[in-house]
Design a protein around this motif. Sequence first.
Motif, PDB file in Angstrom:
ATOM      1  N   GLU A 132       0.833  -1.204   0.000  1.00  0.00           N
ATOM      2  CA  GLU A 132       0.000   0.000   0.000  1.00  0.00           C
ATOM      3  C   GLU A 132       0.867   1.253   0.000  1.00  0.00           C
ATOM      4  O   GLU A 132       0.542   2.258  -0.641  1.00  0.00           O
ATOM      5  CB  GLU A 132      -0.934  -0.042   1.213  1.00  0.00           C
ATOM      6  N   GLU A 135      -5.972  11.700  -7.530  1.00  0.00           N
ATOM      7  CA  GLU A 135      -6.745  10.516  -7.134  1.00  0.00           C
ATOM      8  C   GLU A 135      -6.190   9.863  -5.879  1.00  0.00           C
ATOM      9  O   GLU A 135      -6.915   9.187  -5.153  1.00  0.00           O
ATOM     10  CB  GLU A 135      -6.762   9.485  -8.268  1.00  0.00           C
ATOM     11  N   CYS A 136      -4.900  10.060  -5.621  1.00  0.00           N
ATOM     12  CA  CYS A 136      -4.263   9.433  -4.458  1.00  0.00           C
ATOM     13  C   CYS A 136      -4.258  10.354  -3.240  1.00  0.00           C
ATOM     14  O   CYS A 136      -4.703   9.966  -2.167  1.00  0.00           O
ATOM     15  CB  CYS A 136      -2.831   9.024  -4.812  1.00  0.00           C
ATOM     16  N   TYR A 184      -5.309   7.559  -0.937  1.00  0.00           N
ATOM     17  CA  TYR A 184      -6.197   6.490  -1.396  1.00  0.00           C
ATOM     18  C   TYR A 184      -5.401   5.490  -2.230  1.00  0.00           C
ATOM     19  O   TYR A 184      -4.844   5.837  -3.271  1.00  0.00           O
ATOM     20  CB  TYR A 184      -7.337   7.071  -2.238  1.00  0.00           C
ATOM     21  N   ALA A 206      -5.161   0.888  -3.127  1.00  0.00           N
ATOM     22  CA  ALA A 206      -5.906  -0.375  -3.107  1.00  0.00           C
ATOM     23  C   ALA A 206      -5.310  -1.323  -2.071  1.00  0.00           C
ATOM     24  O   ALA A 206      -4.168  -1.758  -2.226  1.00  0.00           O
ATOM     25  CB  ALA A 206      -5.886  -1.024  -4.486  1.00  0.00           C
ATOM     26  N   ARG A 263      -7.919  -6.291  -2.853  1.00  0.00           N
ATOM     27  CA  ARG A 263      -8.971  -5.449  -3.421  1.00  0.00           C
ATOM     28  C   ARG A 263      -8.449  -4.657  -4.611  1.00  0.00           C
ATOM     29  O   ARG A 263      -7.256  -4.344  -4.671  1.00  0.00           O
ATOM     30  CB  ARG A 263      -9.513  -4.498  -2.348  1.00  0.00           C
ATOM     31  N   HIS A 264      -9.370  -4.336  -5.509  1.00  0.00           N
ATOM     32  CA  HIS A 264      -9.004  -3.579  -6.695  1.00  0.00           C
ATOM     33  C   HIS A 264      -9.379  -2.109  -6.540  1.00  0.00           C
ATOM     34  O   HIS A 264      -8.826  -1.261  -7.240  1.00  0.00           O
ATOM     35  CB  HIS A 264      -9.676  -4.149  -7.942  1.00  0.00           C
ATOM     36  N   GLN A 265     -10.334  -1.808  -5.670  1.00  0.00           N
ATOM     37  CA  GLN A 265     -10.784  -0.439  -5.467  1.00  0.00           C
ATOM     38  C   GLN A 265      -9.963   0.231  -4.363  1.00  0.00           C
ATOM     39  O   GLN A 265      -9.583  -0.412  -3.381  1.00  0.00           O
ATOM     40  CB  GLN A 265     -12.263  -0.413  -5.095  1.00  0.00           C
ATOM     41  N   VAL A 266      -9.736   1.534  -4.533  1.00  0.00           N
ATOM     42  CA  VAL A 266      -8.949   2.266  -3.533  1.00  0.00           C
ATOM     43  C   VAL A 266      -9.791   2.551  -2.296  1.00  0.00           C
ATOM     44  O   VAL A 266     -11.014   2.649  -2.370  1.00  0.00           O
ATOM     45  CB  VAL A 266      -8.395   3.586  -4.122  1.00  0.00           C
ATOM     46  N   GLU A 267      -9.111   2.668  -1.159  1.00  0.00           N
ATOM     47  CA  GLU A 267      -9.750   3.008   0.112  1.00  0.00           C
ATOM     48  C   GLU A 267      -8.889   4.044   0.813  1.00  0.00           C
ATOM     49  O   GLU A 267      -7.678   4.150   0.563  1.00  0.00           O
ATOM     50  CB  GLU A 267      -9.907   1.752   0.983  1.00  0.00           C
ATOM     51  N   HIS A 286      -7.627  -2.173   7.291  1.00  0.00           N
ATOM     52  CA  HIS A 286      -8.255  -2.625   6.048  1.00  0.00           C
ATOM     53  C   HIS A 286      -8.275  -4.151   5.971  1.00  0.00           C
ATOM     54  O   HIS A 286      -7.970  -4.753   4.941  1.00  0.00           O
ATOM     55  CB  HIS A 286      -7.553  -2.011   4.835  1.00  0.00           C
TER      56      HIS A 286
END
Length: 711
Positions: A407, A416-417, A432, A434, A438-442, A555
């Motif tokens: 990460e 976006e980050c 943000y 992934a 997982r493929h989606q960012v958190e 996470h």
Amino acid sequence: MTAANIAPNSPFYSQLVGKVEDNILHLQDKRNVFLLDKLDARNIKSFINNSLQQPWNNHILLIMFICGDKQLDTITIKNQILAINVRLKNIFNAFHLKDMDEFRVEIHLYQYLRGIIFPEHSPNTRRELLKTYKSMAYTTKKWISSRLPIEQQAYFERFLLDLPSFNSRDFSFSKLALDARHNTRKSETDAIVDSLSHIRAEGHFRWNQLQRLRTAFLKACEEIQKAKAKLPLEFSYDEPESVGERFYFRLWDKPSFVLHHQDQFPASSLKAVQRCSGDYSPEKNHYFVEFIKAERVKDEGDIEGLWFMELFVEGVISQWYKNETEKETKRKREWLLSWGYGGENLAGNPEPFYSKHKGILTPNKFISRYQDKADGVLFDIEPLYAATTFGLLSLDIFTTTGARLNELLQLSNTKECLKWVKVDNKEHFSFYVAPKGRHQVEPFYISEQTTKLISRVMKMLLEHYKSDKIPKVEYRDDRKHLFKELKPYFFQYHNKAFQKNTIYACLRFLLHGLRMETQEGKPVTIKPHLLRHAFATEAVQRRDMSIDIVAKILHHRNLTTTAYYSEPTPSIIGEKVDELHDIISDYIDIDEAVLRNPKELESALEEYKDKVGVFNNVIGGTCVTDRVCPIKMACLGCQAKIPQPEKKYELYEVIELSNDLEKRYKSLGLQVEVKKARMMRKQAKNELKEIELIEAYRKEQNYEPQIHFEK
């Protein structure tokens, strides 16, 4: 059966054709793309170097092709193939086998797993082999049966690994391996869990020290260019009063060093220097320093010097064992193992300070080659400065967010980050990425301190690239197939993104010398995943945060995983037993404690759903969680809060208040409330200690050493 008429485009095709089975080499996927062309170059190189000449080369190549077609991580494929390759070598040598037709899973692999051969191999090694072997055997068999026509399946089956009839439950090593790994992790966590703030502060102190050295180095370079002085140039400066030492150095470049030691260099080198040619041409020249000595300024105390100096004195930077004598290799290896560097690879030569990345930690070849000709210790400044700067940002993120290494490497200078909001005229930041699986960012919430460290890395990269922006580079570590877009990643240097090994080396360099041991006296080295365990343990066991809240911060999808990460260590169990003895006379409703079930606990949690979040200030600092308050708004000692020196006056008020509350509750005979007041005071004092460390390294950041040049 004939091979395809069209050959793969891979540059490695010519090295493989005629040396492996032709029909395997020309396997294609459903879209008629050659599997060789889909495989990462790193895996093909590894195969050529380690498996091509082995009896099982066709089996391994088929496994690699199928794993590549299934888009498994490059590093995962490489590690699994290497593991099988090494163990098959062991087994074949032990039983004097010559080809795969002689290999019997139920005999040869079974005897290895039982420990009949190589009894010195650990339970975890055996467990991992069986797990990997069965996975690869099953995956390849399933792919052949589902992808190829029936008439072709029989042909390829002779290149499949035979599936064993046994599983891990048939051996004792599985439980032994899991227990050993679990115990090791908790004992190592126990060694560092109380020291997270100290470790973080020490990282800042060391960065400050190297920054002062770099400043002195750059001024010395300016002095040479401005005054046209002759090299070597001797210079010195005083460290802050907290250090109390004076450091002495010499500034060199390559020609001046050769001429000054000309009796130790061949005539060819002297001629090259005089002609300014070859390695001594202006474009290949650079400045470096020689550390002469350190001395106390005002007293006769112990001299510490630069924390990393013994790494150069011992000669263990980079691939230190190359060109060493057997005796010297043994000595250095034992020295590294005494510090805990080596992990499970006790038979090989540890490389704890080999970054595997150009410009990070590893000195110029000239310095490595001629270190023994100097009176002091030679080293380059920029590789050390870069390693320390990246190491400090990594350390901060690991210890304040519990993030994984993968990460961390996703951190990029993109909208976006990196995101921020402004509340009450104050900025609040998050990044943000992934998470694992997982493929989606958190979101990962960070403090103002972390954003300053990111800015520091940004500034260093802009200087390094002599540009006004960070270049976009290819992501190079695990899950590479998910991050195909080029991005301006923060963890990059010389136009290449970092891989895991580089972060490990930076962390080890930054924190070398912080001696930490398990209760059994075993040295502990600080690793990213160990910091993650320590973060979770501290949050749950010492800060009383709910496991489901910690799972959100880490996470995790599975609370069982969080429970494992945050299990109490031996020291914490001892503390809790002492606390229990201390309050044993107090009234406890045992029935209520035992009978409460998860549903009731969840209902109780709903009562405290007032958000703290990244938008609020709290006593003594700033909260960096946007979840339900983990400790019912009792912000003192919370792991989700970053203490801020600017708010320490609030903690002094808490201490004064706790004294008043303790007196009042004593007069009323409320012993439980008395203990709460004492705990409030203890937590406030602990946070003040952390703030004192923060203030100390912040003060050092503003210290400007007076540099003295010897004319």
